[in-house]
Structure formats: C-alpha cells, structure tokens
Motif scaffolding. Sequence first.
Motif, PDB file in Angstrom:
ATOM      1  N   ASP A 146      51.003  34.071  44.572  1.00 52.58           N
ATOM      2  CA  ASP A 146      51.517  35.427  44.702  1.00 52.58           C
ATOM      3  C   ASP A 146      50.959  36.365  43.634  1.00 52.58           C
ATOM      4  N   LEU A 147      50.477  35.772  42.539  1.00 52.17           N
ATOM      5  CA  LEU A 147      49.957  36.605  41.456  1.00 52.17           C
ATOM      6  C   LEU A 147      48.573  37.138  41.784  1.00 52.17           C
ATOM      7  N   LEU A 148      47.833  36.384  42.590  1.00 56.46           N
ATOM      8  CA  LEU A 148      46.442  36.738  42.861  1.00 56.46           C
ATOM      9  C   LEU A 148      46.353  38.201  43.240  1.00 56.46           C
ATOM     10  N   GLY A 149      45.599  38.928  42.485  1.00 54.69           N
ATOM     11  CA  GLY A 149      45.408  40.325  42.823  1.00 54.69           C
ATOM     12  C   GLY A 149      46.353  41.266  42.112  1.00 54.69           C
ATOM     13  N   ALA A 150      47.455  40.755  41.528  1.00 57.82           N
ATOM     14  CA  ALA A 150      48.359  41.652  40.804  1.00 57.82           C
ATOM     15  C   ALA A 150      47.593  42.266  39.638  1.00 57.82           C
ATOM     16  N   MET A 151      46.849  41.422  38.955  1.00 57.73           N
ATOM     17  CA  MET A 151      46.003  41.903  37.872  1.00 57.73           C
ATOM     18  C   MET A 151      44.650  41.231  38.051  1.00 57.73           C
ATOM     19  N   ARG A 152      43.585  41.969  37.871  1.00 57.53           N
ATOM     20  CA  ARG A 152      42.259  41.378  38.003  1.00 57.53           C
ATOM     21  C   ARG A 152      41.468  41.592  36.728  1.00 57.53           C
ATOM     22  N   VAL A 153      40.650  40.614  36.382  1.00 54.17           N
ATOM     23  CA  VAL A 153      39.750  40.779  35.248  1.00 54.17           C
ATOM     24  C   VAL A 153      38.353  40.306  35.643  1.00 54.17           C
ATOM     25  N   SER A 154      37.341  40.853  34.980  1.00 57.77           N
ATOM     26  CA  SER A 154      35.989  40.304  35.040  1.00 57.77           C
ATOM     27  C   SER A 154      35.662  39.883  33.618  1.00 57.77           C
ATOM     28  N   VAL A 155      35.341  38.616  33.435  1.00 58.62           N
ATOM     29  CA  VAL A 155      35.094  38.127  32.083  1.00 58.62           C
ATOM     30  C   VAL A 155      33.624  37.798  31.894  1.00 58.62           C
ATOM     31  N   PHE A 156      33.038  38.359  30.840  1.00 56.21           N
ATOM     32  CA  PHE A 156      31.724  37.876  30.440  1.00 56.21           C
ATOM     33  C   PHE A 156      31.867  37.223  29.074  1.00 56.21           C
TER      34      PHE A 156
ATOM     35  N   THR B 221      35.184  45.650  42.359  1.00 53.79           N
ATOM     36  CA  THR B 221      35.766  46.984  42.241  1.00 53.79           C
ATOM     37  C   THR B 221      35.723  47.705  43.584  1.00 53.79           C
ATOM     38  N   ASP B 222      34.576  47.587  44.220  1.00 53.97           N
ATOM     39  CA  ASP B 222      34.354  48.248  45.495  1.00 53.97           C
ATOM     40  C   ASP B 222      35.274  47.677  46.577  1.00 53.97           C
ATOM     41  N   GLU B 223      35.347  46.361  46.619  1.00 51.21           N
ATOM     42  CA  GLU B 223      36.118  45.669  47.653  1.00 51.21           C
ATOM     43  C   GLU B 223      37.621  45.879  47.465  1.00 51.21           C
ATOM     44  N   ALA B 224      38.051  45.809  46.188  1.00 48.83           N
ATOM     45  CA  ALA B 224      39.488  45.877  45.907  1.00 48.83           C
ATOM     46  C   ALA B 224      39.979  47.319  45.783  1.00 48.83           C
ATOM     47  N   GLY B 225      39.055  48.259  45.644  1.00 48.63           N
ATOM     48  CA  GLY B 225      39.464  49.648  45.578  1.00 48.63           C
ATOM     49  C   GLY B 225      39.827  50.127  44.182  1.00 48.63           C
ATOM     50  N   SER B 226      39.903  49.174  43.229  1.00 44.72           N
ATOM     51  CA  SER B 226      40.117  49.597  41.845  1.00 44.72           C
ATOM     52  C   SER B 226      39.424  48.592  40.936  1.00 44.72           C
ATOM     53  N   ALA B 227      39.052  49.061  39.747  1.00 43.61           N
ATOM     54  CA  ALA B 227      38.249  48.219  38.876  1.00 43.61           C
ATOM     55  C   ALA B 227      39.103  47.177  38.159  1.00 43.61           C
ATOM     56  N   PRO B 228      38.656  45.922  38.142  1.00 46.48           N
ATOM     57  CA  PRO B 228      39.312  44.941  37.285  1.00 46.48           C
ATOM     58  C   PRO B 228      39.107  45.355  35.824  1.00 46.48           C
ATOM     59  N   VAL B 229      39.899  44.809  34.921  1.00 43.67           N
ATOM     60  CA  VAL B 229      39.672  45.054  33.502  1.00 43.67           C
ATOM     61  C   VAL B 229      38.454  44.224  33.096  1.00 43.67           C
ATOM     62  N   LEU B 230      37.469  44.896  32.508  1.00 45.48           N
ATOM     63  CA  LEU B 230      36.234  44.198  32.136  1.00 45.48           C
ATOM     64  C   LEU B 230      36.368  43.662  30.711  1.00 45.48           C
ATOM     65  N   LEU B 231      36.199  42.355  30.563  1.00 46.31           N
ATOM     66  CA  LEU B 231      36.328  41.720  29.258  1.00 46.31           C
ATOM     67  C   LEU B 231      34.969  41.196  28.835  1.00 46.31           C
ATOM     68  N   LEU B 232      34.407  41.775  27.781  1.00 45.38           N
ATOM     69  CA  LEU B 232      33.076  41.372  27.333  1.00 45.38           C
ATOM     70  C   LEU B 232      33.196  40.711  25.967  1.00 45.38           C
ATOM     71  N   ASP B 233      32.987  39.403  25.953  1.00 44.10           N
ATOM     72  CA  ASP B 233      33.180  38.663  24.712  1.00 44.10           C
ATOM     73  C   ASP B 233      31.856  38.507  23.968  1.00 44.10           C
ATOM     74  N   ASP B 234      31.778  39.079  22.802  1.00 40.02           N
ATOM     75  CA  ASP B 234      30.631  38.881  21.915  1.00 40.02           C
ATOM     76  C   ASP B 234      29.321  39.171  22.641  1.00 40.02           C
ATOM     77  N   VAL B 235      29.333  40.235  23.426  1.00 38.72           N
ATOM     78  CA  VAL B 235      28.211  40.482  24.328  1.00 38.72           C
ATOM     79  C   VAL B 235      26.955  40.934  23.568  1.00 38.72           C
ATOM     80  N   PHE B 236      27.142  41.628  22.430  1.00 42.18           N
ATOM     81  CA  PHE B 236      25.959  42.163  21.739  1.00 42.18           C
ATOM     82  C   PHE B 236      25.134  41.073  21.076  1.00 42.18           C
ATOM     83  N   SER B 237      25.784  39.990  20.695  1.00 38.61           N
ATOM     84  CA  SER B 237      25.026  38.921  20.039  1.00 38.61           C
ATOM     85  C   SER B 237      24.016  38.302  21.001  1.00 38.61           C
TER      86      SER B 237
END
Lengths: 380, 202
Positions: free
Chosen positions: A107-117, A296-312
Amino acid sequence: MRLQRLWLTDFRNFASAELELDEGLTVVIGRNGQGKTNLLEAVAYLAELGSFRGVSTDDLVRAGMPSAVVRAEGERDGRSLLVEAEINRVGRNRVMVNRQRLQRSRDLLGAMRVSVFAPDDLAVVKGGPGLRRDYLDATLVSARPRLDELRLALEKILRQRNALLRQSGGRLSDDVAVTLDVWDARLAETGEKLAAARAALVERLAPAVAAAYERLAEVPSEVSVRYEPWWRQEGLAAALVVGRDEDLRRGVTGVGPHRDDLELAIGGMPARSQASQGEQRTLALALRLAAHEVVTDEAGSAPVLLLDDVFSELDPARQAALVRWLPEGQTLLTTAGDLPAGIAPGRVLTVEAGTLRPGGPGGGDGVDGGAEPADADGGP
Amino acid sequence: MSPYAGPVQDLIDELGRLPGIGPKSAQRIAFHLLKLPTPDAQRLATAITEAKARVAFCQRCFNVCEGELCDICADPRRDGNLLCVVEEARDLVAVEKTGEFKGRYHVLQGAISPIEGIGPEQLRIKELLVRLDPEGVQEVIVCTNPNIEGEATAMYLARLLDPLGCRVTRLASGLPVGGDLEYADELTLGRAIEGRRTLDAS
C-alpha cells in the motif's frame, strides 16, 4: 511529492535529528563517516521500506537501541503527507501514512518516491546483467507500481519450474513432461508480459539516457541502451521448448526475463568492457537521471532525487555540467569536499558525527573558503 | 540439548509440526495445555483420537466424512452433471456455504507445487478422471485458488480434461460483492476489468 521536514530518532549514527529541506536543492556537507549517506538512506527508507545499501533493517538502528524512527512531513498533489516508519530490532516494523497504519507494505508503493544515485551505481554499468535487470525492474515498478506483481509472479513460477526440473533427475518422463508444459505456459505468459513492459520502458529510457550522457559529457556521444532478448523473436514458449533438454540437464531455466541483459554501449562499444572509468561513471549517472526523468513523466510528479557523493565520481567539467543540468524538483545531495562552481543550493547543512547544523562547515575543514556556499544565494 | 524435560519437549515438538505453528507458539500452547485441568486435556486428546478413528475421506470425492461416502456424494438430489474441483475440504465448505452450487465435488487434497514435492501423482487426479464417465459429468468447474499453484493446477486439469470432451470452466476472479471500487486492490480490479461481461439490456 516534496519533503519539507525530516525527523530521525536512533537511526544509524543519529540519536536525534531534525532537518528542513529546501523545495529545490539541499546540500549536505560532511567528511566521510559523519552520517551524510545515512540521511539519504533514511529518506529512501520511507519510500522503499528497505535500505538502498542492501543491509538488513537491524543495521539501521543505532547501536544499543531497540528501534529507530524516521518521520517525514511533506506535500503531495497539494495535500500534506506524513510518513512515519518505526524500525524494530525485534518484531515487525511499522509504517504509517497520515497516522493511518498500513496493512500491507504494498500500500505504500507510490506514496513517496525517490530516485537514488550512490557511488555503487557504477556496478550497474560495470557489473553483471543481474544489476542491470534490477535497475530496469526497479525503474519499472517505480513508474508503474502495479507491475511489481508481475515481477513477483515470475519469480515464484521460476522457483516452481526449477524445482520440477531438479526433481526430474534430468529425465523427461511423461508425468514430468505434462506438468512442465503447464509451468512453461505460465512462465511464457508472465515472462512475455514482463519483457514487453521492460521493452516499452527502454524505448523511453534510451533517448533520455543518451541525452543525459551528452549533457554531462558535453561532447557528442553515441550512447545506446538496448533491451532485445533473442527469445522475443520466436516467443518465450518456443524458446522454452528448444531449451528444455538443456534445462532438464542443468536443473535451472536457461531462458527468460530472469536471464536477459540491458545492453549499454558508448560509440558502438560495450560500456562494460570497453569504456573508460570516467565514461562508465558518467553513464551510471546518466542512467539514474534518465530513470528519474521517465518516472517523473509517468507518475506526473518528480520523485525526490537523492545524490550520494556524486561529485567525487566526476571530473570538474562534468561536475559543473551536472550542476547546470540538475533536474527540476527536489534534490538532496551529499558531498565530502568542495562544492563545484555555479551551484546554488537553497539550503546547506553540515553533518558532523551524527549531528546536523545549518550552513556550511565553519572551520573550513575540508572545504575551502572559495566554495563556501551562501544561504542567501538560493532564496529563503 | 532440549531445554525442557522429556515429555514437555515431546509435546512442544509435536505441536510445532502443525501448520502455521512456529516454535514459540508451540511452546506457548504446550504450557497452556499443561496448566489445563486434567479432564479438559483429556477431552482434547479424545477429540483428536476420535476424529482420527472415525473420520476418513469419502471414497468418491475425498471430502472428509464418516463412513464410505460423504453426505454430498450420498445425496441423490445432487446434480451429477456438475462437478466442482477444489484443493481442500475447507474450500468445499466455502463453496457449499454459498448455497448456489447443487452439483457434486472433488477434493484434490492439494495443488501442484514442485517446491513442496507435490505433482499430479500426489493429488487425487486419477480418481477424478474415473468419475467422469460413470457419473455422466458434463461440466467440471475448477475452483482452485487464484495463486501461482492454483492456476497451474487449473491449467493442468484443463489440458487433461479438454480432450475428453468435458466442458471445463474456471471460477471468475473479481470484486467482492458489497465492496467499494476505491478499496479494491489494483490486481483484483485489473482482473475484474479483464473478465468484464456484456450487460443484458433487455
């Protein structure tokens, strides 16, 4: 979905922490081992009820404590959303959405979405096909939660079929043949559906990956992303018939969506073996950004984008390109060192040994003055 | 080494073998039983022994029964043209409660599941086949569970029965009656859309 506020209690190395997130970019600065990734992990936990680092929930609870709590307040489609998770060492974990306890985690699926890098994403490019299938299926489920059912059904059918293959002792008796026919038919039906869904996704993903790669690399590049399992020509039912003797001998199913690969190439050469380390890192990030875009396109709103230590992961030119092309929507980004030029976070937080405070690191330890981010830059 | 004295551990072990009972529940039930007044415990023991001694499986449909045939198989008013195939006797009870079905039943005593070592030979499928002709069965309604194993069993039966010229039907999947659409889970609703019917306008 936008997160406004996050509370952690006994989560990893945070005894107690509260933070506010910008509606655009929030940057978390801290030296290694201070708890940057733990923050992202907490946010991702609320979306996926698991750790993206692939650890057991036991590891998420602060040492010596019985349970951890992660709570997030945000807004979705103009309505306020409160997601709370209690992670227990003993007994079941609990999740509540707007104070309502969830009966099933589905039931939680889709309540909150994230994209993790995370830096581990490099393995999607460099590692085995299983990691690319996981990337594909996770994106699929994120875009269309209902398809998770298909993935689970396929797993169950495969387990049953493989059990039957092993019991046959490598011989196709009449009894085994008739039962195997049934499992083949079930597998073919479910497998075709999953492969069709993956193919439709890749059709949208491929141009997005190529575009994201070019934006980051800033040179014309020929990136191709292909999902073309050979068996889709003749159909899975026929391929299973052809592979049946081999399957019986080996006791496992040799063909189907569980063996497919997502082929990644740069300039016509396989990215896994022929691309440079820098190209592989850029492609890994492009895959994540493209998935974020498609979801984002499919769901109609952007997931929260989480970028971990991406610059390194990137050279200065690509760091700057990422900053320039950061997707719209909410982003939470961690970094151990200097911030690239041109970055304008709406909020900067410093994490040190499990405590958070607003603003950049004061002592200049690890971050030199030139890159000191100013809160005033990014609005309120 | 078992933590408890011989008979107590024996009881816990036996209870732990029951379906749905893990080691902790087994322990709790065992100590509950030990606290019971002797007559109460005796009554439970007798109920188990009696049930084991007197209840058998119907020789025709493998429902639980006392004697050779179950009440349904022995009932001449039942429609012999219709045969409802279920996995377990408790599924039969569920269908029977609807009061909608006037035919006879056949209990497979399980579903095809290679992981649990259950193939068609372990099920009462041969016994099903020999019933069709003598009883003049026209239609077999496959009422196995709508899960992976139940669907596989249904497909197996369909393939087996179809060449015999017997009509094979499958229970529909869909929405619970009296419920609200908004509360239906997506999978059930999706199935219900697939299995939609034309409305009779007359």
